[in-house]
Write a protein that holds these residues in place. Structure first.
Motif, mmCIF file in Angstrom:
data_model
loop_
_atom_site.group_PDB
_atom_site.id
_atom_site.type_symbol
_atom_site.label_atom_id
_atom_site.label_comp_id
_atom_site.label_asym_id
_atom_site.label_seq_id
_atom_site.Cartn_x
_atom_site.Cartn_y
_atom_site.Cartn_z
ATOM 1 N N GLY A 86 0.364 -1.524 0.110
ATOM 2 C CA GLY A 86 -0.279 -0.371 0.222
ATOM 3 C C GLY A 86 0.880 1.483 0.194
ATOM 4 O O GLY A 86 0.545 2.422 -0.528
ATOM 5 N N GLY A 87 2.054 1.185 0.063
ATOM 6 C CA GLY A 87 2.954 2.615 0.333
ATOM 7 C C GLY A 87 4.568 2.626 1.039
ATOM 8 O O GLY A 87 4.497 0.994 1.675
ATOM 9 N N TRP A 146 5.528 3.297 5.664
ATOM 10 C CA TRP A 146 4.743 3.045 6.630
ATOM 11 C C TRP A 146 6.562 3.026 7.778
ATOM 12 O O TRP A 146 7.170 3.199 7.657
ATOM 13 C CB TRP A 146 4.224 1.557 7.399
ATOM 14 N N THR A 203 1.885 10.843 1.620
ATOM 15 C CA THR A 203 0.400 10.413 2.360
ATOM 16 C C THR A 203 1.532 9.023 2.781
ATOM 17 O O THR A 203 0.867 7.544 2.024
ATOM 18 C CB THR A 203 -0.763 10.332 2.572
ATOM 19 N N ALA A 241 0.754 4.636 4.260
ATOM 20 C CA ALA A 241 -0.454 4.153 4.505
ATOM 21 C C ALA A 241 -0.011 2.859 5.791
ATOM 22 O O ALA A 241 0.776 2.047 5.654
ATOM 23 C CB ALA A 241 -0.210 2.957 2.787
ATOM 24 N N HIS A 274 -1.077 -3.807 7.364
ATOM 25 C CA HIS A 274 -2.071 -4.541 7.216
ATOM 26 C C HIS A 274 -1.954 -6.377 6.285
ATOM 27 O O HIS A 274 -0.832 -6.481 6.112
ATOM 28 C CB HIS A 274 -3.279 -4.572 6.115
#
Length: 275
Positions: free
Chosen positions: A248-249, A251, A269, A271, A274
């Protein structure tokens, strides 16, 4: 003929454990930084840090590493990195970089911050601010970069663009991969290089840690075989975060908000991870 060291790519489940280690580390650094004041010894700062790890059931990846005798590195003034905590009591205006790590269920985190004791000198405030900002530029570059070398290019470009007295980026000490060990492939350069490094892809976890100095780049190692100092006596700063790349990107594992407060103004931003 000359193969690069193999990079360890992680699953999301593994990176979530690294996130746990990063949160413990963030709290331990919070406490150590809050304890910085004139008259406090660097050994006392080490004790504060260790107490948090013990409370959280984590272990230090610094203590005993190649014989290192403490759980944090405390590098004061012209000490760049790997300073050993001891009986030195902080003086008014000292600048200190606190570098620490934590291990949770076999997975590592690594992070560093710079803080000033007592009344700060403006040039030291500037040094720490630019070093921290450079780190965040490097982390932001990871979000869109194709190669690990894009991180160093972004750090270099930012530092060289800042108006005022030039600061030097140390080249002998760089960032690194992190995971089941504290130091892994690949090296993460803090400067622009023709070596682009491996491609950025999900599962890559890096410790991004620029070290800047107010003077020349020449360093020496003290007789303790650990403490790195500038040979001209000029002051230094180190900032570091552990960062994960996932589907997702990115972190920031060692920042409670994943780096959002510093990355969003740069157009990134983060992500959340998860399963």
């Amino acid at each position: 003929m000359f193969r690069q060291p193999k990079v360890e790519y992680k699953t999301n489940e593994q990176m979530l454990v690294m996130r746990d280690a990063g949160l413990v580390l963030s709290r331990a650094l919070d406490e150590a930084v809050a304890a910085v004041r004139v008259g406090v010894t660097t050994a006392e700062l080490n004790g504060v840090f260790e107490a948090v790890l013990q409370e959280e059931g984590a272990t230090s990846n610094f203590l005993g590493y190649h014989g290192f005798p403490a759980s944090i590195c405390t590098s004061v003034n012209h000490e760049v990195v790997h300073g050993i905590p001891g009986g030195y009591a902080l003086q008014d205006g000292d600048i200190i970089s606190i570098d620490g790590g934590a291990v949770v269920r076999g997975w590592h985190s690594d992070s560093a911050r710079t803080v000033i004791a007592g009344t700060p000198r403006p040039e030291d405030v500037r040094l720490s601010r630019i070093t921290e900002d450079a780190m965040w530029r490097g982390i932001a570059a990871l979000a869109s970069g194709r190669f690990v070398g894009d991180i160093g290019a972004a750090i270099d470009d930012y530092v060289s663009s800042v108006p005022g007295p030039a600061l030097g980026i140390l080249e002998d000490y760089v960032g690194h991969g992190i995971g089941t060990q504290m130091h892994q492939a690949p090296d993460v350069l803090n400067y622009r290089s023709s070596n682009r490094g491996p491609k950025v892809r999900p599962g890559l976890c890096l410790a991004i840690e620029p070290m800047l100095v107010q003077g020349g780049l020449q360093t020496a190692v003290l007789d303790d075989d650990w403490t790195v100092v500038t040979t001209d006596g000029k002051r230094a700063s180190q900032w570091e975060h552990s960062v994960a790349v996932h589907d997702g990107g990115i972190w920031v594992l060692s920042a409670p908000d994943g780096g959002a407060s510093r990355l969003e103004p740069l157009g990134v931003t983060p992500a959340p991870l998860h399963v």
